[in-house]
Design an enzyme around this catalytic site. Sequence first.
Site, short mmCIF file in Angstrom:
data_model
loop_
_atom_site.label_atom_id
_atom_site.label_comp_id
_atom_site.label_asym_id
_atom_site.label_seq_id
_atom_site.Cartn_x
_atom_site.Cartn_y
_atom_site.Cartn_z
N ASP A 16 -2.21 -7.87 0.14
CA ASP A 16 -1.39 -6.66 -0.02
C ASP A 16 -1.71 -5.53 0.96
OD1 ASP A 16 -0.67 -8.28 -2.11
OD2 ASP A 16 -0.87 -6.77 -3.68
N LYS A 102 4.92 -11.74 -4.26
CA LYS A 102 4.64 -11.84 -5.70
C LYS A 102 5.26 -10.68 -6.45
CE LYS A 102 0.11 -9.67 -5.04
NZ LYS A 102 0.34 -8.35 -5.62
N CYS A 141 -5.34 -6.28 -7.47
CA CYS A 141 -4.84 -7.53 -6.93
C CYS A 141 -5.94 -8.41 -6.36
CB CYS A 141 -3.74 -7.26 -5.93
SG CYS A 141 -2.24 -6.70 -6.78
C1 VGL Z 1 -1.63 -3.43 -6.83
C2 VGL Z 1 -1.28 -1.80 -8.42
C3 VGL Z 1 0.04 -2.17 -8.54
C4 VGL Z 1 -2.56 -4.09 -5.87
C5 VGL Z 1 -0.31 -3.82 -6.95
O1 VGL Z 1 -2.09 -4.64 -4.84
O2 VGL Z 1 -3.79 -4.06 -6.12
N1 VGL Z 1 -2.10 -2.42 -7.58
N2 VGL Z 1 0.51 -3.17 -7.81
#
Ligand code: VGL
Length: 201
Positions: A16, A102, A141
């Site tokens: 991410d 995702k 994540c």
């Molecule tokens: C994430 C909060 C909401 C992450 C993703 O990538 O850690 N954190 N969505």
Amino acid sequence: MSAIHLGPQDALLVIDLQYDFLPGGSLAVPAGHEVIAPINRLLAWFGDEHRPVFASRDWHPGDHCSFKEQGGPWPPHCVADTRGAEFANELALPDDAIIISKADTADQDAYSAFNGTDLAQQLRERGITRVTVCGLATDYCVLNTVTDALDEGFETLIVPEAMRAVDVHPGDGTRALDRMVARGAVAVRIGDHGMTALSVS
Ligand code: VGL
Ligand code: ZN
């Protein structure tokens, strides 16, 4: 400290690295940009060794259930096909990086890159038995990807210097690292050309 040697069993998972999780983004992870340089060193090394790179991305619809307007905990972030969902340009992803999207339906969230994706299958098809995990955010994540990787039977290396935490509650990131190690992940640090295992205290 023992050196890690990459072999046919290895793949890199970059979690991410998207603009919304970087300073200026809608769900900015404190100091999130600091992971880009160490991840680029990992990318260079895995590239030199011809090892596959997987890059996950949060890829939400505009009415995703994790958004506050829908009763979720987060501000809107990583809406598919917006700038905030793009990978950071400074991240040296190879052209053949395998992208794992995702949480791309409104009614389900997925912190783990394994949740609702074909990541495990894609790794197995390539004969991968060990993954090295880095990215954002340590306490969401990354944590969930690492515990799923272990549950799926992958040997799992984690790179703390190439991760940062949201830290909604102070210490969440440190506790997440402890949990990953307690579950069997091996923490490593980046050396001059490669990685060495950090001794577990
Ligand atoms: C994430 C909060 C909401 C992450 C993703 O990538 O850690 N954190 N969505
Ligand atoms: Zn999200």
